[in-house]
Design an enzyme around this catalytic site. Structure first.
Site, PDB file in Angstrom:
ATOM      1  N   LYS A 115       1.205  -1.415   0.546  1.00  0.00           N
ATOM      2  CA  LYS A 115       0.318  -0.042   0.065  1.00  0.00           C
ATOM      3  C   LYS A 115       1.242   1.531  -0.004  1.00  0.00           C
ATOM      4  CE  LYS A 115      -4.892   0.598  -0.111  1.00  0.00           C
ATOM      5  NZ  LYS A 115      -5.697  -0.414  -0.633  1.00  0.00           N
ATOM      6  N   THR A 199     -14.778  -5.103  -9.091  1.00  0.00           N
ATOM      7  CA  THR A 199     -15.497  -4.889  -7.643  1.00  0.00           C
ATOM      8  C   THR A 199     -17.151  -5.770  -7.572  1.00  0.00           C
ATOM      9  OG1 THR A 199     -13.247  -3.682  -7.003  1.00  0.00           O
ATOM     10  CG2 THR A 199     -15.054  -4.540  -5.433  1.00  0.00           C
ATOM     11  N   SER A 358      -6.771  -7.189 -10.789  1.00  0.00           N
ATOM     12  CA  SER A 358      -6.122  -6.396 -11.738  1.00  0.00           C
ATOM     13  C   SER A 358      -4.674  -7.425 -11.836  1.00  0.00           C
ATOM     14  CB  SER A 358      -5.104  -5.855 -10.166  1.00  0.00           C
ATOM     15  OG  SER A 358      -5.834  -4.526 -10.044  1.00  0.00           O
TER      16      SER A 358
END
Length: 425
Positions: A115, A199, A358
């Protein structure tokens, strides 16, 4: 620099990942982890902090702080988004990278958790200023990110355009085109078809699969979706396409309930035109919290963290909760739902469609061959159903909730990889 995983420090979402750490500990106890292995898994592999000096449009110089945490590499390159927000801290980014480690593992992706972020307020910056910050951020990380090292993606206040700037900056430094350095890019430079919808589509895929197990016929099943952004609106549309009846939707302006069924396509068009649901007349308006207590077959919290708590859990009247948002359920509420016989598909499974596609984008970039959208969607369905099946089987065998089983599956996969590789010393 390595520090222990933070608990509830920081801002905004960090407390949610304090809950993730509680869930980790619960699952780890059932796995009887070796203390040394647990110590490795509760420390980030790498934390990077750096300054981002840049010139404003008026010629003045400012300096922001950038972060990138690469939490674990046992299963592959780090994977996780980059956020631009004034509340970004090292603790927050570390906690989010911790959570991404398990999210990637539970759906069996060859990634570790990562992240990043920049402590800035994009609302106060021009497009050219944002581009300069993004490119400087990428330049500072050029030696530690890459298709085999760390693959960033969009997150809070970042978009495919930001990823395009990062890809271009990285490619310029390496004097070659490297589309696989980031995912969530525009299609024109190596993005994947189906990524935008992934998603929300994933939420509907696992929900419909569990509805079949519970004997809930999609035809006429009632659905309440809290949150009408990219995830919630697409999930709602997918439910309608499957024959379900969406009876409640919401955004920051409030909730809108119609027991006869919401016109989801009309609501999407309205929200796009007005930039919110404010003034929408397709349902009776109420508060977001009140809508969570509307009786339904499936409840999809797809907006904020910690909306299902010990204070309201007993009043939730549903058969199935599918977490489209990150951390919408507190541990106390989760335990209460289990006692009340309400199944909960946890966030690390339910909203893993985005990171799964992804991964598909990363694969397509590396092979230089791009799939049709139907193929992307079918591969997404197969991956989510297969891995949710593993979680479901373990939950049944060990008598645990889906959430505990999901963390057990994820931790076990990372541990197996770690043990196979050994500890380099």
């Amino acid at each position: 620099m390595s520090t222990a995983v933070p608990g509830t420090t920081g801002v905004r979402e960090v407390s949610v990942f304090g809950d993730a750490i509680a869930y980790f500990n619960e699952a780890a106890a059932l796995l009887n982890l070796d203390p040394g292995i647990k110590a490795i898994l509760t420390h980030p592999s790498r934390q990077i902090i750096f300054s981002i000096p840049f010139q404003r449009d008026n010629g003045s110089i400012e300096v922001y702080t950038g972060y990138r945490v690469q939490y674990n590499f046992a299963r592959g390159p780090a994977k996780g988004g980059i956020r631009f927000h004034p509340g970004v801290t090292l603790d927050e980014v570390t906690a989010l990278a911790f959570w991404m480690t398990w999210k990637c593992a539970v759906v069996d992706l060859p990634f570790g958790g990562g992240k990043g972020g920049v402590t800035c307020d994009p609302r106060t910056l021009s497009i050219s200023e944002i581009e300069r910050i993004t490119r400087r951020y990428a330049a500072e990380l050029v030696e530690v990110i890459g298709p085999d090292k760390d693959v960033p993606a969009p997150d809070v206040n970042t978009t495919p355009q930001h990823m395009a700037w990062i890809m271009d900056t990285y490619s310029m430094h390496h004097r070659m085109n490297v589309p696989g350095v980031v995912t969530g890019k525009p299609l024109e430079i190596g993005g994947s078809r189906g990524r935008v919808e992934a998603t929300g589509r994933g939420v509907s895929i696992v929900a419909l699969d569990e509805m079949a197990r519970l004997g809930i016929d999609p035809k006429g099943a009632t659905i309440v979706v809290q949150g009408f952004g990219n995830v919630g609106s697409i999930a709602a549309k997918m439910f309608v396409d499957a024959g379900c009846k969406v009876i409640g939707i919401s955004d920051v302006t409030g909730a809108y309930v119609n027991t006869n069924g919401i016109d989801v396509n009309g609501a999407i068009a309205y929200a796009q035109e007005h930039h919110s649901l404010d003034g929408y007349r397709g349902g009776d308006k109420m508060s977001n919290q009140a809508m969570l207590e509307v009786p339904c077959d499936v409840l999809v919290p797809a907006a904020l963290e910690k909306v299902l708590t010990v204070e309201n859990a007993a009043r939730v009247k549903t058969k199935l909760i599918v977490e489209g948002a990150n951390g919408p359920t507190t541990p106390e509420a989760d335990h209460l739902f289990a006692r009340n016989g309400i199944a909960v598909i946890p966030d690390i499974v339910a909203n893993a469609g985005g990171v799964t596609v992804s991964y598909f984008e990363w694969v397509q970039d590396r092979q230089g061959y791009f799939w049709k959208e139907a193929e992307v969607n079918e591969r997404l369905r197969e991956n989510l159903i297969d891995n949710f099946g593993v979680v479901r089987d373990l939950a049944r065998a060990r008598g645990t909730t889906y959430r505990t089983a999901a963390y057990m599956v994820a931790i076990d996969r990372v541990v197996r990889s770690l043990k196979a590789r050994g500890v380099y010393a």
